[in-house]
Write a protein that holds these residues in place. Sequence first.
Motif, PDB file in Angstrom:
ATOM      1  N   ARG A  64      37.636  32.134  27.828  1.00 11.44           N
ATOM      2  CA  ARG A  64      37.698  32.738  29.355  1.00 11.44           C
ATOM      3  C   ARG A  64      38.108  31.400  30.253  1.00 11.44           C
ATOM      4  NH1 ARG A  64      36.857  37.526  31.770  1.00 11.44           N
ATOM      5  NH2 ARG A  64      36.113  38.952  30.452  1.00 11.44           N
ATOM      6  N   VAL A  65      39.093  31.385  31.212  1.00 12.77           N
ATOM      7  CA  VAL A  65      39.061  30.088  32.170  1.00 12.77           C
ATOM      8  C   VAL A  65      37.807  29.736  32.838  1.00 12.77           C
ATOM      9  CG1 VAL A  65      40.326  29.343  34.112  1.00 12.77           C
ATOM     10  CG2 VAL A  65      41.587  30.953  32.543  1.00 12.77           C
ATOM     11  N   SER A  66      36.970  30.748  33.215  1.00 14.43           N
ATOM     12  CA  SER A  66      35.614  30.413  33.794  1.00 14.43           C
ATOM     13  C   SER A  66      34.633  29.614  32.762  1.00 14.43           C
ATOM     14  CB  SER A  66      35.194  31.486  34.255  1.00 14.43           C
ATOM     15  OG  SER A  66      34.806  32.509  33.205  1.00 14.43           O
ATOM     16  N   GLU A  67      34.758  30.142  31.695  1.00 12.67           N
ATOM     17  CA  GLU A  67      33.715  29.453  30.649  1.00 12.67           C
ATOM     18  C   GLU A  67      34.230  27.777  30.187  1.00 12.67           C
ATOM     19  OE1 GLU A  67      34.601  32.377  27.621  1.00 12.67           O
ATOM     20  OE2 GLU A  67      32.577  33.132  27.728  1.00 12.67           O
ATOM     21  N   LEU A  68      35.852  27.892  30.190  1.00 11.24           N
ATOM     22  CA  LEU A  68      36.431  26.675  29.987  1.00 11.24           C
ATOM     23  C   LEU A  68      35.815  25.573  31.196  1.00 11.24           C
ATOM     24  CD1 LEU A  68      39.158  25.360  28.089  1.00 11.24           C
ATOM     25  CD2 LEU A  68      39.274  24.894  30.672  1.00 11.24           C
ATOM     26  N   ALA A  69      35.984  26.124  32.368  1.00  8.23           N
ATOM     27  CA  ALA A  69      35.815  25.339  33.555  1.00  8.23           C
ATOM     28  C   ALA A  69      34.159  24.745  33.428  1.00  8.23           C
ATOM     29  CB  ALA A  69      36.023  25.940  34.862  1.00  8.23           C
ATOM     30  N   ARG A  70      33.317  25.758  33.093  1.00 11.45           N
ATOM     31  CA  ARG A  70      31.968  25.580  33.015  1.00 11.45           C
ATOM     32  C   ARG A  70      31.452  24.664  31.927  1.00 11.45           C
ATOM     33  NH1 ARG A  70      30.228  30.152  34.267  1.00 11.45           N
ATOM     34  NH2 ARG A  70      30.534  31.234  32.226  1.00 11.45           N
ATOM     35  N   LEU A  72      33.434  22.483  30.752  1.00 14.54           N
ATOM     36  CA  LEU A  72      34.189  20.864  31.157  1.00 14.54           C
ATOM     37  C   LEU A  72      33.451  20.219  32.291  1.00 14.54           C
ATOM     38  CD1 LEU A  72      37.907  21.609  30.193  1.00 14.54           C
ATOM     39  CD2 LEU A  72      35.993  19.933  28.941  1.00 14.54           C
ATOM     40  N   THR A  73      32.502  20.968  33.283  1.00  9.33           N
ATOM     41  CA  THR A  73      31.955  20.746  34.206  1.00  9.33           C
ATOM     42  C   THR A  73      33.076  20.586  35.483  1.00  9.33           C
ATOM     43  OG1 THR A  73      31.499  18.448  33.959  1.00  9.33           O
ATOM     44  CG2 THR A  73      29.656  20.297  33.262  1.00  9.33           C
ATOM     45  N   TRP A  74      34.083  21.382  35.361  1.00  6.75           N
ATOM     46  CA  TRP A  74      35.140  21.193  36.393  1.00  6.75           C
ATOM     47  C   TRP A  74      34.915  22.512  37.241  1.00  6.75           C
ATOM     48  CZ3 TRP A  74      40.317  20.839  32.944  1.00  6.75           C
ATOM     49  CH2 TRP A  74      40.441  19.593  32.291  1.00  6.75           C
ATOM     50  N   GLU A  75      35.514  22.340  38.445  1.00  9.19           N
ATOM     51  CA  GLU A  75      35.825  23.359  39.385  1.00  9.19           C
ATOM     52  C   GLU A  75      36.743  24.374  38.968  1.00  9.19           C
ATOM     53  OE1 GLU A  75      34.115  24.170  42.310  1.00  9.19           O
ATOM     54  OE2 GLU A  75      32.873  22.261  42.217  1.00  9.19           O
ATOM     55  N   ARG A  76      36.437  25.572  39.100  1.00  9.87           N
ATOM     56  CA  ARG A  76      37.689  26.455  38.439  1.00  9.87           C
ATOM     57  C   ARG A  76      39.050  26.386  39.042  1.00  9.87           C
ATOM     58  NH1 ARG A  76      38.914  31.061  35.930  1.00  9.87           N
ATOM     59  NH2 ARG A  76      39.805  33.155  37.186  1.00  9.87           N
ATOM     60  N   SER A  77      39.049  25.996  40.285  1.00  9.47           N
ATOM     61  CA  SER A  77      40.454  25.727  40.750  1.00  9.47           C
ATOM     62  C   SER A  77      41.196  24.508  40.182  1.00  9.47           C
ATOM     63  CB  SER A  77      40.279  25.371  42.325  1.00  9.47           C
ATOM     64  OG  SER A  77      39.811  24.322  42.610  1.00  9.47           O
ATOM     65  N   ARG A  78      40.232  23.489  39.758  1.00 10.31           N
ATOM     66  CA  ARG A  78      40.869  22.386  38.945  1.00 10.31           C
ATOM     67  C   ARG A  78      41.292  22.868  37.545  1.00 10.31           C
ATOM     68  NH1 ARG A  78      37.545  16.924  36.423  1.00 10.31           N
ATOM     69  NH2 ARG A  78      39.641  16.307  35.395  1.00 10.31           N
ATOM     70  N   ALA A  79      40.372  23.631  36.764  1.00  6.97           N
ATOM     71  CA  ALA A  79      40.840  24.182  35.656  1.00  6.97           C
ATOM     72  C   ALA A  79      42.117  24.858  35.788  1.00  6.97           C
ATOM     73  CB  ALA A  79      39.643  24.965  35.084  1.00  6.97           C
ATOM     74  N   SER A  80      42.024  25.832  36.786  1.00  5.36           N
ATOM     75  CA  SER A  80      43.373  26.639  36.737  1.00  5.36           C
ATOM     76  C   SER A  80      44.722  25.740  37.070  1.00  5.36           C
ATOM     77  CB  SER A  80      43.151  27.268  37.882  1.00  5.36           C
ATOM     78  OG  SER A  80      42.196  28.496  37.714  1.00  5.36           O
TER      79      SER A  80
END
Length: 166
Positions: A64-70, A72-80
């Motif tokens: 999930r995008v949210s799991e990937l962001a977490r 990588l310790t990225w904000e969800r918007s950065r990941a998106s």
Amino acid sequence: MTSGSRAEPQWLSPDEQAIWRDWLAVTSLLPAALQRALHADAGLSLPDFDVLVLLSETDGGRLRVSELARALTWERSRASHHLSRMEKRGLVAREECEDDGRGWFVVLTAAGRDALERAVPGHVDTVRSLFLDPLPAGGDTGLADALAALRTGLERSVTNDRIPPR
């Protein structure tokens, strides 16, 4: 201490200041060198590589995008935003979550796997030559212990929201 005043900081000793400044230099220079090597070897950025490695280590090459962001310790918007750029290059794809219809999975594509496979040999060589080989004999053990202690403290701080994620 009176209201509005602060305690005097515990200043760094010259040795501590030298360690801190070396750390700052290493944490700036090493990612830049890794970035240059990854770009030359496989046309990838360091964040691209981080995403591809993470996906390659999951069951089915998807998160999930949210799991990937977490992770990588990225904000969800950065990941998106980053995933959108990677998707345009064919390295990843997005699939709707059939479970809830709200979220998305990011999926490693064949092109992403190929790019990762091209990048890994050079990346390992770069990590070895820039990070491991310069250590004095036996220095990797002390460094491993120090980094583990730092990581534990930092992860605890991030988990407790005492510092913002990168």
